[in-house]
Structure formats: C-alpha cells, structure tokens
Design a protein around this motif. Structure first.
Motif, PDB file in Angstrom:
ATOM      1  N   ASP A  46       5.205 -42.428  -4.689  1.00  0.00           N
ATOM      2  CA  ASP A  46       6.414 -41.466  -4.977  1.00  0.00           C
ATOM      3  C   ASP A  46       6.806 -41.071  -3.623  1.00  0.00           C
ATOM      4  O   ASP A  46       6.529 -39.999  -2.936  1.00  0.00           O
ATOM      5  N   PHE A  47       8.012 -42.144  -3.007  1.00  0.00           N
ATOM      6  CA  PHE A  47       8.503 -41.579  -1.918  1.00  0.00           C
ATOM      7  C   PHE A  47       9.956 -42.198  -1.974  1.00  0.00           C
ATOM      8  O   PHE A  47      10.293 -42.775  -2.892  1.00  0.00           O
ATOM      9  N   THR A  48      11.042 -41.414  -1.216  1.00  0.00           N
ATOM     10  CA  THR A  48      12.301 -41.597  -1.371  1.00  0.00           C
ATOM     11  C   THR A  48      12.410 -42.697  -0.127  1.00  0.00           C
ATOM     12  O   THR A  48      12.378 -42.384   0.962  1.00  0.00           O
ATOM     13  N   LEU A  49      12.768 -43.836  -0.545  1.00  0.00           N
ATOM     14  CA  LEU A  49      12.781 -45.133   0.225  1.00  0.00           C
ATOM     15  C   LEU A  49      13.893 -44.973   1.447  1.00  0.00           C
ATOM     16  O   LEU A  49      13.895 -45.147   2.620  1.00  0.00           O
ATOM     17  N   LYS A  50      15.207 -44.435   1.195  1.00  0.00           N
ATOM     18  CA  LYS A  50      16.167 -44.130   2.051  1.00  0.00           C
ATOM     19  C   LYS A  50      15.728 -43.245   3.231  1.00  0.00           C
ATOM     20  O   LYS A  50      16.004 -43.552   4.468  1.00  0.00           O
ATOM     21  N   SER A  51      15.122 -42.193   2.869  1.00  0.00           N
ATOM     22  CA  SER A  51      14.806 -41.158   3.967  1.00  0.00           C
ATOM     23  C   SER A  51      13.964 -41.939   4.788  1.00  0.00           C
ATOM     24  O   SER A  51      13.848 -41.709   6.175  1.00  0.00           O
ATOM     25  N   LEU A  52      12.797 -42.314   4.502  1.00  0.00           N
ATOM     26  CA  LEU A  52      11.693 -43.111   5.096  1.00  0.00           C
ATOM     27  C   LEU A  52      12.454 -44.133   6.007  1.00  0.00           C
ATOM     28  O   LEU A  52      11.755 -44.759   7.155  1.00  0.00           O
ATOM     29  N   THR A  53      13.226 -45.108   5.504  1.00  0.00           N
ATOM     30  CA  THR A  53      13.926 -46.061   6.047  1.00  0.00           C
ATOM     31  C   THR A  53      14.517 -45.486   7.345  1.00  0.00           C
ATOM     32  O   THR A  53      14.498 -46.225   8.586  1.00  0.00           O
ATOM     33  N   LEU A  54      15.328 -44.422   7.270  1.00  0.00           N
ATOM     34  CA  LEU A  54      15.876 -44.024   8.451  1.00  0.00           C
ATOM     35  C   LEU A  54      14.778 -43.357   9.704  1.00  0.00           C
ATOM     36  O   LEU A  54      15.009 -43.536  10.670  1.00  0.00           O
ATOM     37  N   ARG A  55      13.804 -42.995   9.189  1.00  0.00           N
ATOM     38  CA  ARG A  55      12.677 -42.536  10.026  1.00  0.00           C
ATOM     39  C   ARG A  55      12.152 -43.355  10.679  1.00  0.00           C
ATOM     40  O   ARG A  55      12.147 -43.166  11.905  1.00  0.00           O
ATOM     41  N   ARG A  56      11.809 -44.214   9.905  1.00  0.00           N
ATOM     42  CA  ARG A  56      11.050 -45.718  10.532  1.00  0.00           C
ATOM     43  C   ARG A  56      11.998 -46.419  11.612  1.00  0.00           C
ATOM     44  O   ARG A  56      11.770 -46.800  12.509  1.00  0.00           O
ATOM     45  N   SER A  57      13.487 -46.326  11.179  1.00  0.00           N
ATOM     46  CA  SER A  57      14.319 -46.941  11.970  1.00  0.00           C
ATOM     47  C   SER A  57      14.378 -46.217  13.290  1.00  0.00           C
ATOM     48  O   SER A  57      14.601 -47.033  14.386  1.00  0.00           O
ATOM     49  N   TYR A  58      14.189 -44.969  13.384  1.00  0.00           N
ATOM     50  CA  TYR A  58      14.334 -44.230  14.796  1.00  0.00           C
ATOM     51  C   TYR A  58      13.069 -44.498  15.329  1.00  0.00           C
ATOM     52  O   TYR A  58      13.115 -44.747  16.640  1.00  0.00           O
ATOM     53  N   ILE A  59      12.027 -44.614  14.869  1.00  0.00           N
ATOM     54  CA  ILE A  59      10.520 -44.793  15.442  1.00  0.00           C
ATOM     55  C   ILE A  59      10.804 -46.166  16.095  1.00  0.00           C
ATOM     56  O   ILE A  59      10.425 -46.322  17.393  1.00  0.00           O
ATOM     57  N   PHE A  60      11.361 -47.211  15.412  1.00  0.00           N
ATOM     58  CA  PHE A  60      11.120 -48.420  15.927  1.00  0.00           C
ATOM     59  C   PHE A  60      12.320 -49.033  16.981  1.00  0.00           C
ATOM     60  O   PHE A  60      12.207 -49.591  17.739  1.00  0.00           O
ATOM     61  N   THR A  61      13.415 -48.349  16.550  1.00  0.00           N
ATOM     62  CA  THR A  61      14.721 -48.528  17.586  1.00  0.00           C
ATOM     63  C   THR A  61      14.307 -47.798  18.612  1.00  0.00           C
ATOM     64  O   THR A  61      14.755 -48.402  19.781  1.00  0.00           O
ATOM     65  N   ILE A 296       3.428 -38.984  12.830  1.00  0.00           N
ATOM     66  CA  ILE A 296       2.986 -39.981  12.030  1.00  0.00           C
ATOM     67  C   ILE A 296       3.190 -39.654  10.481  1.00  0.00           C
ATOM     68  O   ILE A 296       3.519 -40.706   9.878  1.00  0.00           O
ATOM     69  N   ALA A 297       2.762 -38.529  10.100  1.00  0.00           N
ATOM     70  CA  ALA A 297       2.885 -38.158   8.572  1.00  0.00           C
ATOM     71  C   ALA A 297       4.520 -38.147   8.516  1.00  0.00           C
ATOM     72  O   ALA A 297       4.762 -38.704   7.334  1.00  0.00           O
ATOM     73  N   TRP A 298       5.353 -37.939   9.279  1.00  0.00           N
ATOM     74  CA  TRP A 298       6.810 -37.828   9.217  1.00  0.00           C
ATOM     75  C   TRP A 298       7.287 -39.346   8.849  1.00  0.00           C
ATOM     76  O   TRP A 298       8.189 -39.247   7.673  1.00  0.00           O
ATOM     77  N   TRP A 299       6.732 -40.203   9.474  1.00  0.00           N
ATOM     78  CA  TRP A 299       7.173 -41.608   9.200  1.00  0.00           C
ATOM     79  C   TRP A 299       6.241 -42.504   8.387  1.00  0.00           C
ATOM     80  O   TRP A 299       6.915 -43.347   7.667  1.00  0.00           O
ATOM     81  N   HIS A 300       5.198 -42.148   8.322  1.00  0.00           N
ATOM     82  CA  HIS A 300       4.097 -42.810   7.332  1.00  0.00           C
ATOM     83  C   HIS A 300       4.502 -42.513   5.791  1.00  0.00           C
ATOM     84  O   HIS A 300       4.565 -43.486   5.170  1.00  0.00           O
ATOM     85  N   GLY A 301       4.998 -41.300   5.679  1.00  0.00           N
ATOM     86  CA  GLY A 301       5.216 -40.930   4.192  1.00  0.00           C
ATOM     87  C   GLY A 301       3.956 -41.187   3.269  1.00  0.00           C
ATOM     88  O   GLY A 301       2.968 -40.830   3.508  1.00  0.00           O
ATOM     89  N   SER A 302       4.299 -42.203   2.179  1.00  0.00           N
ATOM     90  CA  SER A 302       3.217 -42.336   1.272  1.00  0.00           C
ATOM     91  C   SER A 302       2.500 -43.666   1.683  1.00  0.00           C
ATOM     92  O   SER A 302       1.680 -43.873   0.662  1.00  0.00           O
ATOM     93  N   GLU A 303       2.756 -44.235   2.690  1.00  0.00           N
ATOM     94  CA  GLU A 303       1.791 -45.340   3.221  1.00  0.00           C
ATOM     95  C   GLU A 303       1.033 -44.695   4.560  1.00  0.00           C
ATOM     96  O   GLU A 303       1.056 -45.155   5.336  1.00  0.00           O
ATOM     97  N   VAL A 401       3.393 -51.350   6.244  1.00  0.00           N
ATOM     98  CA  VAL A 401       2.887 -50.242   7.357  1.00  0.00           C
ATOM     99  C   VAL A 401       1.611 -50.113   7.197  1.00  0.00           C
ATOM    100  O   VAL A 401       0.940 -49.790   8.193  1.00  0.00           O
ATOM    101  N   SER A 402       0.791 -50.425   6.042  1.00  0.00           N
ATOM    102  CA  SER A 402      -0.711 -50.683   5.900  1.00  0.00           C
ATOM    103  C   SER A 402      -1.143 -51.904   6.795  1.00  0.00           C
ATOM    104  O   SER A 402      -2.088 -51.668   7.713  1.00  0.00           O
ATOM    105  N   ARG A 403      -0.475 -52.796   7.067  1.00  0.00           N
ATOM    106  CA  ARG A 403      -0.666 -54.038   8.017  1.00  0.00           C
ATOM    107  C   ARG A 403      -0.639 -53.198   9.533  1.00  0.00           C
ATOM    108  O   ARG A 403      -1.297 -53.489  10.483  1.00  0.00           O
TER     109      ARG A 403
END
Length: 725
Positions: A46-61, A296-303, A401-403
């Motif tokens: 149960d997560f919003t894919l778009k918001s997590l995608t933006l968060r993870r883009s910030y982390i890895f960018t 980490i909770a902010w960008w891990h989300g449901s993973e 993300v689990s990997r």
C-alpha cells in the motif's frame, strides 16, 4: 535400573504446580519458500508509487552527483604525471567508498528535513492521540538462549505490566521461547517463569526446545507451526528488549488498520549503558539514530527492512511467505541463514506484503555490548550472516529495494577490508615514488611514468569526505536545538555539543581498530571458518588485561607497521596518516579505558547523557528495579529439582514428548545413562556428568528419576554436592 524404561515420571501427589506451561496448540502451516522460484502471495503493498519514485530519485541522483564530483576531484589528485596501475586501483576503491559515504549522507539529509518539518508517519501512527481499542489477538514472543533468566523475566514482567496499564491486556498472550542449553540456566528459567506466572497472572507461557535448530529463526518458526493459528500478530523481542505498552498497542492498532502490511519495525533506543564504550553507542544512537531512521523510512516506504526484534509481524504473512530455506554448501556460507531478518522481510515483500518502519513512534529500547571486544564478537556473527546473503541476492522476484537492503548489509562489512586495501595502496604508491626506480618509456611511450599527486587538492578531497561524515552529526545537533524538552534531557545544548565533539574524536580512534577486526572477520569467513554462536555479555565490559593485550595486539602491530612505512617515505605522509595510526597504536589503552565502568550508582554524569538516562520511562525503571531485586546466584539444576517438588513436577510434565527411533542413539544420553548406573550416590553422579550429559538427563523423565533416586551425601543434606560442570 528398570525405571529407565518408564515413559514418564509420575506426578507427585499434592503437587502445587499441576499446570501446563503451554496452552492447547493451534497449528499453522509454514512451508519453506524457494529462492529460485515463487508464486506471488495475497498481500498488496500500500504505497503511492509516484511519491516514492520522486524520493528515491533524489536519493540516488544526489548520491551519483556527489560521487561523480568526488571521483573527478580524486582523479585530479592522481592524474599528475599520468595514472599508474596502483593509482588506478586507488581511484576505483575511492569511488566505491565515497559512494557509500555519499549514499548515507543523502539519506541523512532527507531525514533532517523530515524531522525538521515534523512530517507525519506513513501509517498514520500518532503517539499523541488517545490509545485505540484493539480487536486482534497478539502474541508477545521472547526468544532466549543461555541468557540470565532473572534479567529476562524482569524485562518481560515490566513490559507485561506496561501493557496491562493500557487496558488491552486481554488481547495479548506472552511466550518465553527458550533454546537454552545450559542445564543450570534452563531450570532457573523454569523457576523464574513459575514465579512470574504466580505473581502476574494468566496468559503467560513457556516453551523449551531440546535442540536450538536454526537458532532464533527456527525458534520462531517452531512457535508459528504450533501456536500461530490462534493469533493475528506477533511482536518479536530480544532478550535485552524493552517496549512500552503504549507503543505495543499502537503497533497492533496500525496492523489492524492496514491489512496489507506484514511488518512494522520500530527504532530501538539503547539504554542501561554502564561503560564508556556503551555510553558512546547510547549517546550516538539516541542523537543521530532518529535522523538516520527518518531518512531511510522516508524513501524505503513499504519496502522497509527488519532488524530481528522490537517489531510486530502479521502471523499469516510470515507463515505463508517467510519460511527460510537452508542454503546449499557447508558453513559458513551454507546451512541455516543466520541473519534471517533481512531475508524474511525480503520474502514477505516479494509476496506483495508491505514492510514499514515507524521511526518516530518511540517506546522501543534495547541494550548494547559493554566493550569493543563484545561488540566485535557480535559483529563477527552478523558479518557471517550478512555475507551469506550473497546466496540470497539472485533469488527470483525480490523487490529491487529488498536487494539493496541485502547489498547494504554485505557492504557494511566489505567496506572495512576495502578501506584497509585503500590505505595499503596509498602507502605502496608513496613507497614506490620514494624507493622504486620509475619505469621509463613503458609500452613505447616517449614519456616516463612518475608516480605523483597534487597534495593541496588531496587535502581538499580529504576534507570533503570528512564533511560528508560529520555534517549529519551537526544536522542532528541543529534538530536538537529546535526541541526544547529533549535538549534539556540531553543535559543542554552546550553539553550535547561537547558530547558530539568527544564522541566524534573517540569514534575516529576506535574506527581503525574496528576496520582491522572486521577485515579479519571477513578474511576468516572467506577462508571457511564458522563463527559459531556465543552468548552476548550484557553486564559490564571488564576483560582481563592479558586478554585485552592479546586481542588488540594485531591492530597495534598494524599501526606500528603503518607508522614505520609512513616515516620511511616522508614526514608529511606520516602526518597525513596520523588519524589512523594513532587509533591503532592506542588500541590497548583505549580498550582499557572504554571498557571500564562509567559513572557510579548516584547521579549519572551529564556528558553523554540521553533523555532515557536523565528521565527514564516507567517501563525501564520497573525493569531495572525487578532486575536489581532478583537473586544473582544460579544453583545446581539437579538439586533445585530435588528440593522443590513443585518445580520438579512442572519440569517433568512439560517435557516434550519424545519417541525413540531404533538405530538412532543420543550419545550424551547414552553416556549419562551409563554414568548414572555406575554412580553409587547423587554426589558421585554429579561429579561424573558434564554439561551435555546433565542436559540430556534433564530432558529424559526416566533418567532424571533414576538420578534423583540415588542416595545423597553422608551428611544427609546434599550440601557438599557440586556438579562437574
């Protein structure tokens, strides 16, 4: 000795303890999940894919940008006169290590803004709201293995009382899941449990396994298969865990509100630190930990990930999708998975369940090893378990993300030997420039290959790298300044800042020693040496001086070699390597200093103070009161049973049923039988039996009866009886 063929030890008439340790079983099937193939389960994240995608883009960018910048600057340092082979190797290692630091920095920066702007919990858990009413059935599971039973039961009782104060006690059952193999501790556990049940009431259960197959993961799996069908959720504790009733109830309510969530992990805070080393860990974890966890909770989300304790798990999801396979091959890489928690979380997420972290909930506590040697011993086990994950990484269907969690766990130990190699290559480059004749016109080139670097730019690269490590600590301090009550409980802003400076200094001195310990551990594991599973010390950090010198001899020797090599090249190189060399050369005195008791029984010192120390929660106060009032002596298990009829009856009637298989012989049981038959008195039998044989006798009702029927010593009291173990 015909009594040895009896199938049970008759209950004594009039026993005061004619009650089962366990409730009726409620079986739940739990099958092993294959790594190479899988079928998606019934969960749905149960997560919003778009918001997590933006968060993870910030982390890895952000990580990529910082790494590219660091790589470019390091290339400029090394490219003077051309890149040699050794310099190319240094550059590759620098990129890997700098990326690791940059990744942590970007995640910590995210955590800073999450906490600064008080962003709400992803699951809607509000610790300030009124407590919800629970509908679910929940089991509190406390696995224990050769731990101090008095302290274990003290903590459990404190948690039990805290849950009772919430008004939701009827929704919880409590299980002590013992894998203890020490006979004295086993009987002491049963004795403590019976007292706890008498004083605390119903809903408390105790189960002992004769063999601790698969260690903690096997312990939990055994409970799930036997009793899991009667519960919606299970809260997993460690022997040193503490949780408030408020936190436990809110976790259960969150699971009820989010049926697609399989696991919610809290952030355990270190408490009860007594030595300087433990207080350093306690202070650092309490001040920097929330910032890191929020990031980490902010960008891990449901993973999210699972750390093995102080977490709530949906029993059905765990049973369906978290059954661990046995890895192929021999130990240390094969066999049962040691670091089971990461893999269990990955398997449940693979099946579609959400894994979350609640970093701001609070009310979750643990203890830490009292000395660097104890920390390194625990770290050695974790190192082997995490390196086992190399076999789990190729598993089909895992979320990326689990990997990444698995890779991060592996990398947390591989970075130590990489840092060591990086330092060694730097010394070799300097030695080459000083003593080795340059190779002119290599490969037909018209220009000689001279090892050379830009020292000024190298200093800036070093400062930039250190900045990425130190800035998160300063951000944590800035957050502290915005939290008036928390700041006061840290001893004030100035005291906290002094603590940060001293903690940073001491940690920088300890880090090179841990680099040697971890590098040694990785080397031993790669060579096939199994770590085993030693019990963790939880009292003080006192180690004999001779043992300290022996264990820290290798780091000290490495420091001497580095100092000689640096001085042989040039004084600037020696000064450049001073931070690492000093930590290694001072390994022994720092170990002696940090493992000693810090603070007396009175008012604790203000330096390295934490809120839980200056204003402890009630559950911590109660647990410490109970532990202090508990006896410390552990008696002879056979005599304890002989002198306590109720304990003997309870012990025998709660032994698991066993069926002998023809052709299979338990050697410890067979030898114990022979020794008991040969003994003429109980005193003699106890001298004959070692720990394993006594344990086997305690697991056999007929053999235990034969042992107890032996006559005691001549004085008629048995006071002179002393077991061989």
């Amino acid at each position: 000795m015909d009594a040895l063929t009896s199938s049970t030890l008759e209950r004594r008439p009039g026993s005061s303890e004619q009650v089962a340790f366990l409730p009726p079983e409620s079986a739940l099937e739990m099958s092993t999940r294959a790594l190479r193939n899988f079928e998606r389960g019934s969960g749905a994240a149960d997560f919003t894919l778009k918001s997590l995608t933006l968060r993870r883009s910030y982390i890895f960018t952000g990580t990529a940008a910082l790494t590219l910048g660091g790589c470019y600057e390091m290339y400029q340092v090394l490219q003077v006169g051309g890149i040699t082979t050794l310099e190319a190797m240094v550059l590759v290692l620098f990129v890997l290590l700098f990326a690791w630091i940059a990744f942590s920095f970007t995640s910590s920066l995210a955590g800073f803004f999450v906490l600064l702007f008080r962003q709400g919990d992803a699951l809607g858990i509000d610790s300030d709201s009124s407590l919800p009413q629970l509908r679910s059935r929940n089991a509190m599971l406390l696995p224990t293995y050769n731990e101090d039973p008095y302290r274990v039961m003290a903590r459990l009782r404190a948690i039990h009382e805290s849950v009772g104060e919430t008004g939701s006690a009827s929704q919880f059952d409590w299980y002590v899941l013992s894998d203890t193999t020490d006979p004295s501790l086993w009987i002491a556990e049963e004795k403590c449990f019976m007292q706890l049940r008498r004083e605390a009431g119903t809903g408390l259960f105790y189960r002992h396994r004769p063999a601790n197959t698969a260690r903690k993961s096997g312990n939990i799996e055994d409970w799930v298969k036997r009793f899991g069908g009667g519960y919606d959720h299970m809260i997993i504790l460690d022997a040193d865990s503490l949780m408030t009733g408020d936190t436990i109830v809110r976790l259960a309510a969150a699971m009820e509100s989010h049926p697609n969530v399989a696991l919610i992990q809290t952030l355990p805070i270190v408490v009860n630190a007594r030595t300087l080393f433990a207080r350093l860990q306690q202070f650092a974890g309490r001040l920097y930990g929330p910032l890191i966890a929020a990031g980490i909770a902010w960008w891990h989300g449901s993973e999210g990930n699972y750390w093995g304790h102080n977490a709530i798990i949906r029993v059905r999801a765990f049973a369906q999708d978290a059954g661990l396979p046995e890895l192929r091959g021999r130990k240390p890489f094969g066999g049962h998975i040691l670091s089971h928690d990461f893999v269990e979380a990955a398997l449940m997420r693979r099946a579609g369940w959400a894994i979350h972290m609640a970093p701001m909930l609070g009310g979750s506590f643990e203890e830490c090893p009292p000395s660097l040697l104890d920390f390194a011993a625990r770290d050695r086990r974790w190192c082997q378990g995490n390196l086992q994950h190399l076999a789990v990484l190729p598993a089909r269907g895992l979320h990326w993300v689990s990997r990444l969690h698995l890779l991060t766990g592996i990398g947390s130990y591989l970075t130590a030997p990489l840092w060591l190699i990086f330092l060694a290559l730097g010394i070799l480059i300097s030695l080459q420039a000083q003593f080795v004749r340059p190779e002119y016109f290599s490969k037909g080139s018209l220009f000689p290959q001279w090892p050379a670097q830009d020292p000024v730019l190298a200093a800036w690269v070093f400062l930039g790298t250190m900045g990425l490590l130190i800035v998160p600590k300063l951000l944590a301090f800035l957050l502290l300044l915005t939290q008036r009550e928390t700041r006061k409980r840290f001893g004030g802003g100035f005291v906290a800042l002094v603590g940060i400076l001293i903690e940073t200094l001491l940690s920088s001195l300890i880090a090179p020693v841990m680099m040697i310990f971890q590098s040694t551990a990785v080397g031993e594991i790669l060579l096939g040496r199994d770590a085993g599973w030693q019990v963790q010390r939880r009292d003080d950090g006192g180690v004999p001086r001779s043992e300290t010198v022996r264990r820290y001899a290798l780091p000290t020797l490495v420091g001497i070699v580095m100092a000689i090599a640096g001085y042989a090249v040039s004084l600037p190189l020696l000064l450049w390597m001073t931070p690492v060399i000093i930590g290694l050369l001072l390994a022994i005195p720092i170990a002696l200093l940090s493992s000693g008791s810090s603070g007396g029984a009175g008012r604790p010192p203000r330096l390295f103070a934490t809120p839980e120390q200056t204003s402890p929660p009630q559950v911590l106060v109660r647990a410490n009161q109970l532990a202090t009032a508990a006896p410390t002596a552990i008696g002879c298990p056979v005599l304890e049973l002989r002198n306590d009829t109720g304990l003997l009856d309870a012990h025998v009637n709660n032994l698991p049923a066993s069926k002998r298989i023809r052709g299979q012989v338990n050697p410890h049981l067979a030898i114990a039988r022979a020794k008991i038959e040969d003994a003429e008195s109980l005193e003699e039998a106890l001298r004959f039996l070692n720990t394993h044989q006594t344990f086997a006798a305690l697991n056999s009702a007929p053999l235990l009866r034969a042992l107890l029927e032996l006559p005691i010593s001549a004085d008629g009291t048995g006071s002179r009886l002393k077991p061989a173990f």
